[in-house]
Design a protein around this motif. Structure first.
Motif, short mmCIF file in Angstrom:
data_model
loop_
_atom_site.label_atom_id
_atom_site.label_comp_id
_atom_site.label_asym_id
_atom_site.label_seq_id
_atom_site.Cartn_x
_atom_site.Cartn_y
_atom_site.Cartn_z
N MET A 169 0.86 -1.19 0.00
CA MET A 169 0.00 0.00 0.00
C MET A 169 0.89 1.24 0.00
N ASN A 170 0.60 2.23 -0.85
CA ASN A 170 1.47 3.40 -0.95
C ASN A 170 1.09 4.47 0.06
N GLN A 185 7.51 -6.69 3.57
CA GLN A 185 7.32 -7.71 2.54
C GLN A 185 5.86 -8.08 2.35
N ARG A 186 5.06 -7.99 3.41
CA ARG A 186 3.64 -8.33 3.26
C ARG A 186 2.78 -7.13 2.86
N GLY A 187 3.43 -6.00 2.54
CA GLY A 187 2.70 -4.86 1.99
C GLY A 187 2.42 -3.73 2.94
#
Length: 418
Positions: free
Chosen positions: A1-2, A86-88
């Motif tokens: 997510m950014n 790594q999981r976002g």
């Protein structure tokens, strides 16, 4: 997510915007009701909670710390941050360029390839003599998904990571320190100030404005039985005296007792006068201070004040089983503060700091009992007789150290801020 998605304001956030922005302009702390505030003593209680929060984060993590040591604790935290990235999860780590100078590059090498963002606050360069380099990021804040925050004095370093040689180190206990876990409306204030500092550092270091700007979030609903608390910030702009003023305001309302535990205690005259006036007026004032020599200049300068304080009737105790790193206080078992700010020129006049003020008798009572236990069983008293036994050489060294600190403070705080 950014980051752009993360900082999009939630519906109704405009209602909170004006209040949160007072964090930058208000001369008094904004008190938020309906919070859950939990006291955490030492790394033994803090780090399991921190690691659990990292593992359960789903959207964003912001961590600010002065020291991030890659010892047994730091390795676990950095591994957890890498796994979260790594999981976002959007992971943001802001470390001080002096306190973490030996590990900064290693942390960047570990975390950036996994997608985490790392910024070093004012890297130190030995060839650059600039007094602005004394203005450090000293606060210790962690924020998770805009719902849970930790604030206190605990760096990311093992409690038993002491500066002493091994034979001495083995006999020392854990570093004595505190932090708090916060949930509720106060977290909205923590979120705003944390993301704003990240945005500012991004602009300064990347030389461009990120697409997103820090936005106030909608505070969580008030808990009916929650705790009233305030976020106390110190910086070199509008919040220069916020933490010191909060202490003085609490002293002004003290009627029975003031108990302070502080690692580096070198207050100015106004602060000392306030404590002496309380003691002269019948309020019991106790100080739990560092008993081991960690930084010689501060240690001996602090001892130069003992005679004056003891003469006022203030009780002084030195913590000796290990290094005292706490920055906490309790007034009348109704007001308490936990945070990163020492009561010395570095914290009160130079560094970025963050404390939480808690207006709750149960919380204040828990903190007072922890300090009482340390005074009773783990400290030595410094009374008039102990001051008189100090040699003339020791007194001269203390006086010289105190005067040197005063001179360095005047030079460092001349208003050419950064």
């Amino acid at each position: 997510m950014n980051d752009e998605a993360l900082r999009e304001p939630l519906p109704g956030a405009r209602r909170a915007q004006r209040a949160l922005r007072k964090l930058s302009t208000s001369t008094r702390p904004l008190v938020y009701g309906g919070n859950r505030i939990e006291l955490l003593k030492n790394g033994a209680q803090y780090f399991p909670r921190l690691l659990a929060a990292i593992d359960s984060a789903r959207q964003s993590i912001y961590i600010e710390t002065y020291i991030f040591e890659l010892d047994s604790v730091g390795e676990k935290v950095s591994d957890a941050l890498a796994a979260a990235a790594q999981r976002g999860v959007a992971v943001h780590l802001l470390i001080d360029g002096f306190g973490s100078q030996t590990t900064a590059d290693a942390l960047i090498a570990r975390l950036k390839p996994q997608g985490a963002k790392v910024i070093v606050f004012r890297r130190t360069r030995w060839w650059r003599l600039d007094r602005r380099l004394l203005r450090r990021l000293h606060r210790k804040v962690a924020l998770f998904d805009d719902r849970l925050a930790f604030i206190g004095g605990i760096n990311i370093i093992d409690d038993h990571h002491h500066p002493d040689p091994e034979p001495v180190r083995a006999g020392l206990g854990p570093r004595f320190d505190f932090a708090v876990a916060c949930e509720g409306p106060l977290v909205a204030a923590v979120s705003y100030t944390t993301t704003r500092l990240w945005w500012t550092m991004s602009v300064l270091q990347l030389k461009r404005r990120p697409k997103w700007r820090p936005q106030p979030i909608e505070p969580p609903a008030l808990a009916q039985t929650g705790i009233r608390a305030a976020l106390l910030l110190r910086d070199n702009l509008r919040n220069r005296r916020t933490i010191e003023r909060a202490y003085l305001d609490a002293f002004a309302h003290a009627r029975h007792e003031v108990l302070i535990a502080n690692a580096y205690f070198l207050p100015g005259k106004k602060f000392r006068d306030a404590l002496c006036n309380l003691s002269s007026g019948g309020v019991r004032v106790r100080l739990l201070l560092q008993g081991r020599v960690e930084y010689r200049l501060q240690h001996y300068a602090q001892q130069a004040l003992y005679g004056e304080l003891v003469k006022c009737g203030i009780e002084i105790y030195e913590y000796t089983p290990s290094y005292l790193h706490a920055k906490v206080a309790v007034v009348d078992q109704k007001w308490a503060t936990v945070g990163s700010s020492n009561i010395d020129p570095y914290s009160l006049l130079l560094a970025r700091e963050a404390n939480v003020a808690v207006y709750d008798e149960t919380f204040a009572g828990d903190l007072q009992r922890a300090l009482e236990a340390a005074i009773t069983s783990e400290s030595s008293v410094v009374d008039a007789a102990a001051c008189a036994r100090r040699s003339r050489l020791r007194q001269a060294l203390s006086w010289a150290a105190y005067q040197l600190v005063r001179v360095l403070t005047m030079v460092a705080t001349r208003r050419a801020d950064g």
